[in-house]
Design an enzyme around this catalytic site. Structure first.
Site, PDB file in Angstrom:
ATOM      1  CB  CYS A  60      -0.999  -0.032   1.159  1.00  0.00           C
ATOM      2  SG  CYS A  60      -0.320   0.088   2.823  1.00  0.00           S
ATOM      3  CG  HIS A  93      16.714 -14.018  13.199  1.00  0.00           C
ATOM      4  ND1 HIS A  93      17.430 -13.097  13.926  1.00  0.00           N
ATOM      5  CD2 HIS A  93      17.634 -14.815  12.587  1.00  0.00           C
ATOM      6  CE1 HIS A  93      18.726 -13.318  13.764  1.00  0.00           C
ATOM      7  NE2 HIS A  93      18.879 -14.353  12.947  1.00  0.00           N
TER       8      HIS A  93
HETATM    9  C1  RB5 Z   1      -4.246   5.131   0.947  1.00  0.00           C
HETATM   10  O1  RB5 Z   1      -4.311   6.462   0.629  1.00  0.00           O
HETATM   11  C2  RB5 Z   1      -3.240   4.897   2.075  1.00  0.00           C
HETATM   12  O2  RB5 Z   1      -3.818   5.238   3.285  1.00  0.00           O
HETATM   13  C3  RB5 Z   1      -2.781   3.464   2.082  1.00  0.00           C
HETATM   14  O3  RB5 Z   1      -2.213   3.149   0.863  1.00  0.00           O
HETATM   15  C4  RB5 Z   1      -1.761   3.076   3.119  1.00  0.00           C
HETATM   16  O4  RB5 Z   1      -0.672   3.926   3.101  1.00  0.00           O
HETATM   17  C5  RB5 Z   1      -2.281   2.836   4.482  1.00  0.00           C
HETATM   18  O5  RB5 Z   1      -1.564   2.447   5.403  1.00  0.00           O
END
Ligand code: RB5
Length: 149
Positions: A67, A100
């Site tokens: 993400c 680990h």
């Molecule tokens: C999305 O905008 C963002 O919040 C997500 O990709 C991530 O960074 C969340 O932890």
């Protein structure tokens, strides 16, 4: 080995890059992409669940979740029973979390690391074996804590 990969909208391009490296350098690894596939906003917990549930059930061996920061994905991944997910931003941690901690899910942040770093972390993470031995006691303690609560 079967590996499931997923990302939210913040890391779709990085997911494609990681998949490309997997195809080129780990042809023996079966890769399943559970999305997302576009730039439309999606919620990282849904994607983390799609990746981690089959890993926890034994239907897949490993997972990679991506993400923007890797933080949300790693938080959610570690809520799925049986998952040991690590958010990685350096090569040493990519290696150690296999050796680990026997991590079964790798988390990375597309807004934190470069594509090159993601390739290198993925390669090291996939090629490093868990050492077991004295490290097993600690990993078992984590899993027992989870099982008993
Ligand atoms: C999305 O905008 C963002 O919040 C997500 O990709 C991530 O960074 C969340 O932890």
């Amino acid at each position: 080995m079967k590996l499931i990969i997923g990302s939210d909208h913040g890391a779709v391009d990085l997911k494609e890059e990681v998949k490309r490296v997997l195809k080129e350098e780990f042809a023996e690894v079966e890769v399943e992409d559970v999305g997302t596939f576009g730039t439309e906003s999606v919620d990282y917990p849904d994607i983390a669940e799609k990746v981690c549930t089959p890993v926890a059930n034994g239907e897949a061996d490993r997972g990679i979740v991506l993400c923007g920061t890797g933080i949300g994905m790693s938080m959610m991944a570690n809520k799925v029973k049986g998952i040991r997910a690590s958010l990685v931003s350096d090569l040493f941690s990519a290696e150690m979390t296999r050796a680990h901690n026997n991590a079964n899910v790798l988390c990375m942040g597309a807004r934190i690391i470069s594509e090159y770093m993601a390739w290198e972390f993925t390669k090291v993470w996939l090629s490093t074996e868990y050492l077991g031995g004295k490290y097993a006691k600690r990993v078992e303690a984590m899993m027992n804590y989870e099982k008993n609560r």
